[in-house]
Design a protein around this motif. Structure first.
Motif, short mmCIF file in Angstrom:
data_model
loop_
_atom_site.label_atom_id
_atom_site.label_comp_id
_atom_site.label_asym_id
_atom_site.label_seq_id
_atom_site.Cartn_x
_atom_site.Cartn_y
_atom_site.Cartn_z
N GLU A 364 79.82 22.76 119.15
CA GLU A 364 79.98 22.20 117.81
C GLU A 364 81.18 22.78 117.06
OE1 GLU A 364 76.15 23.03 116.20
OE2 GLU A 364 75.20 21.28 117.17
N ARG A 365 81.80 23.82 117.61
CA ARG A 365 82.95 24.41 116.91
C ARG A 365 84.24 23.63 117.14
NH1 ARG A 365 82.71 30.22 119.49
NH2 ARG A 365 82.54 28.83 121.31
N LEU A 366 84.23 22.72 118.08
CA LEU A 366 85.39 21.92 118.39
C LEU A 366 85.12 20.45 118.06
CD1 LEU A 366 86.26 23.75 121.70
CD2 LEU A 366 87.66 23.74 119.63
N GLN A 367 86.14 19.74 117.62
CA GLN A 367 85.97 18.43 117.01
C GLN A 367 86.06 17.30 118.04
OE1 GLN A 367 85.32 18.18 113.62
NE2 GLN A 367 84.82 16.05 114.09
N GLN A 389 91.78 9.84 128.94
CA GLN A 389 93.21 9.58 128.96
C GLN A 389 93.84 10.51 129.99
OE1 GLN A 389 95.27 11.13 125.43
NE2 GLN A 389 93.38 12.17 124.86
N ASN A 390 95.04 10.21 130.40
CA ASN A 390 95.77 11.14 131.26
C ASN A 390 97.20 11.25 130.78
OD1 ASN A 390 96.91 8.80 132.26
ND2 ASN A 390 95.63 8.81 134.12
N GLY A 391 98.02 11.95 131.56
CA GLY A 391 99.34 12.30 131.08
C GLY A 391 99.28 13.65 130.40
N SER A 392 100.09 13.83 129.36
CA SER A 392 100.05 15.07 128.57
C SER A 392 99.03 14.89 127.46
CB SER A 392 101.43 15.35 127.97
OG SER A 392 101.40 16.55 127.24
N VAL A 393 97.95 15.65 127.52
CA VAL A 393 96.82 15.49 126.62
C VAL A 393 96.79 16.64 125.63
CG1 VAL A 393 94.32 15.40 126.49
CG2 VAL A 393 95.50 14.22 128.34
N ARG A 394 96.60 16.32 124.36
CA ARG A 394 96.53 17.34 123.30
C ARG A 394 95.08 17.57 122.93
NH1 ARG A 394 96.46 17.99 117.69
NH2 ARG A 394 97.86 19.65 116.92
N LEU A 395 94.60 18.81 123.12
CA LEU A 395 93.23 19.19 122.79
C LEU A 395 93.25 20.12 121.59
CD1 LEU A 395 91.94 19.94 126.41
CD2 LEU A 395 91.69 17.81 125.12
N ASP A 399 91.20 27.23 116.02
CA ASP A 399 90.71 28.60 115.86
C ASP A 399 90.93 29.46 117.09
OD1 ASP A 399 89.81 28.02 113.26
OD2 ASP A 399 87.94 27.18 114.05
N GLY A 400 91.62 28.93 118.09
CA GLY A 400 91.91 29.71 119.28
C GLY A 400 90.67 30.16 120.04
N LEU A 401 89.76 29.22 120.26
CA LEU A 401 88.50 29.55 120.93
C LEU A 401 88.64 29.59 122.45
CD1 LEU A 401 86.08 27.27 118.86
CD2 LEU A 401 86.51 29.71 118.54
N ALA A 422 96.83 23.69 119.14
CA ALA A 422 96.25 22.80 120.15
C ALA A 422 96.65 23.29 121.53
CB ALA A 422 96.71 21.37 119.94
N ILE A 423 95.97 22.78 122.53
CA ILE A 423 96.31 23.07 123.92
C ILE A 423 96.81 21.77 124.55
CG2 ILE A 423 95.45 23.81 126.17
CD1 ILE A 423 93.34 25.47 124.70
N LEU A 424 98.02 21.81 125.08
CA LEU A 424 98.57 20.66 125.79
C LEU A 424 98.27 20.83 127.27
CD1 LEU A 424 102.06 20.15 124.11
CD2 LEU A 424 99.86 19.09 123.54
N VAL A 425 97.60 19.83 127.84
CA VAL A 425 97.19 19.88 129.23
C VAL A 425 97.79 18.70 129.97
CG1 VAL A 425 95.23 20.01 130.81
CG2 VAL A 425 95.00 20.92 128.50
N ASP A 426 98.34 18.98 131.16
CA ASP A 426 98.93 17.92 131.98
C ASP A 426 97.90 17.42 132.98
OD1 ASP A 426 100.45 16.22 133.43
OD2 ASP A 426 101.76 17.75 134.31
N VAL A 427 97.41 16.20 132.75
CA VAL A 427 96.43 15.60 133.67
C VAL A 427 96.97 14.27 134.20
CG1 VAL A 427 94.39 16.74 132.75
CG2 VAL A 427 95.17 14.64 131.69
N ALA A 428 98.26 14.26 134.52
CA ALA A 428 98.93 13.02 134.89
C ALA A 428 98.32 12.34 136.11
CB ALA A 428 100.41 13.30 135.15
N ASP A 429 97.79 13.13 137.03
CA ASP A 429 97.29 12.53 138.28
C ASP A 429 95.77 12.38 138.32
OD1 ASP A 429 99.87 12.42 139.30
OD2 ASP A 429 99.77 14.51 139.98
N ALA A 430 95.11 12.64 137.20
CA ALA A 430 93.64 12.60 137.19
C ALA A 430 93.12 11.21 136.84
CB ALA A 430 93.10 13.61 136.18
#
Length: 442
Positions: A364-367, A389-395, A399-401, A422-430
């Motif tokens: 619940e601490r994350l939206q 979604q895939n590609g470059s995903v912004r999470l 609060d740096g959890l 935010a954390i940018l994650v590359d999920v281009a091939d998923a």
């Protein structure tokens, strides 16, 4: 009745049954429901919409639930009534019981598909509102599947196959309606009469006791309500049935559709009654399509795709609930092909990402977000972001959890960096939806 009420109150006589929700149920995430009966022979309803989305004044005459066929065909002017006259010559409903042969039924085959979804429990209907029992229930005078139609104890076959597959076994029982026993007019409006007399209450009590004694179900899943004459404690009361159940199955659970009595968890249905979806003791139920019983009129446009089923499951778990997803078996006993495809696709996803739902709790601490679609769950050692979604995903993680260096999909690490809260994650091939897991910092 407690069903769909926001703040139901247990009568004093039923408070003795209150107990913590067993962990096996809380962490199950997914159950599979099966509706199967004589209504599976005509397999006909109008696919008008989801419960909660169709105006109530239209619901009964234009009911999308094929399992309500015995009621809908008795409503003059309804399309189902016209269909019954034109296609079946206005034949009595019980003709369908004798035409129902279950000639391709293999309980182990059905449960193999169910188990492959990752579901923790399985619940078949034992008696729906038409009053036909799928075992040789006491007092039915041969109006059951052992004496007629399939000529089998279908509940016994399901129970054995369920446990052989390693799942918990539950039973659905319609206590609030029985159109054969009560011989009341069809239901055309909310509040129309339902059986409340002592004779029916004792008849239904004996059925539930027989189900408990024979099959030791882990779940008692009642529907609609319970007859008023059977609520007050006594030798053939609902209280006695619950006493018997918990004595036989101490880790068993019951839902909230037993009238003003007792429940271990709340239930919503499609988009109806969603106010009960709070805390961690609730379950949302729906068909893969708009009906619970098999409906020949449903096409792919009416059914959940595998991806839609995944998103529904993840959404429910991310908010603290379980999903009870229904199969409407064909009269033959086969799983309809489109429904099988949805179940198989759901199972394939769970085989890769089920760690994000089974045994998970809300984070619940994350939206959460609907655009882009994003849900969060948490297990003992990880926080999971499920995205569509895939590609470059912004999470977003303001609060740096989360430890971005631990980002992974399954057992494979993925590239991630922290940028502006935010954390940018590359999920281009998923393939999507996809679950990205992190080790939490807090």
């Amino acid at each position: 009745m407690a069903m769909f009420e926001t703040d139901p109150v247990r009568p004093e006589a039923y408070r003795e049954f209150e107990r913590p929700l067993p962990e096996w149920f809380r962490g199950a995430a997914l159950g599979i429901f099966v509706h199967w009966g004589p209504y599976s022979v005509p397999a006909w309803a109008e696919p008008t919409g989801e419960l909660g989305a169709v105006p109530r004044e239209q619901w009964y005459a234009h009911n999308p639930y094929a399992e309500w066929y015995a009621n809908t065909i008795r409503i003059e002017g309804s399309p189902a009534h016209a269909h019954q006259q034109e296609v079946h010559g206005g034949a009595p409903y019980d003709d369908f019981l004798d035409q129902w042969k279950a000639e391709a039924f293999d309980a182990d085959e059905v449960l193999a598909v169910v188990a492959a979804t990752g579901a923790g429990y399985f619940i078949p209907t034992t008696k729906h509102h038409d009053g036909v029992t799928l075992w040789d229930a006491p007092g039915t005078d041969g109006r059951n599947t052992v004496a007629r139609g399939p000529q089998q104890d279908l509940i016994g076959a399901f129970a054995e196959a369920t446990r052989a597959a390693g799942l918990r076994f539950g039973v659905y029982y319609s206590g609030g309606l029985d159109w054969h026993f009560s011989d009341l007019p069809p239901i055309e409006h909310d509040g129309d009469p339902a059986p409340d007399d002592l004779a029916y209450a004792e008849y239904a009590h004996d059925h539930v006791i027989d189900l408990i004694d024979r099959y030791r179900p882990d779940i008692l899943w009642g529907d609609i309500r319970w007859p008023d004459a059977g609520i007050a404690p006594g030798p053939k009361s609902l209280a006695h049935a619950f006493e018997t159940f918990y004595a036989r199955v101490p880790e068993g659970v019951v839902n909230d559709r037993w009238g003003e009595s007792h429940w271990d968890f709340r239930t919503s249905e499609y988009v109806h009654g969603t106010a009960v979806e709070v805390g961690e003791a609730w379950e949302n139920t729906r068909g893969i399509g708009l009906s619970f019983g098999h409906n020949r009129n449903e096409t792919s446009e009416h059914l959940l795709s595998a991806d839609e089923a995944v998103r529904l499951l993840v959404d429910v778990v991310s908010r603290g609930g379980n999903l009870l997803l229904n199969i409407g078996l064909e009269a033959s006993g086969r799983i309809p092909e489109l429904q099988r495809q949805t179940l198989e696709g759901l199972g394939e996803w769970n085989s890769r990402h089920g760690h994000a739902v089974f045994g998970a709790r809300p984070e619940e601490r994350l939206q959460a977000s609907d655009d882009p679609w994003l849900r969060w769950t948490r297990t003992d050692d990880a926080v999971h972001a499920v995205i569509d979604q895939n590609g470059s995903v912004r999470l977003p993680d303001p609060d740096g959890l989360l430890d971005e260096q631990t980002a992974r999909i399954g057992d494979t690490g993925v590239s991630a960096e922290r940028v502006d809260g935010a954390i940018l994650v590359d999920v281009a091939d998923a393939a999507t939806p996809v679950a990205i897991s992190f080790r939490p910092l807090a």
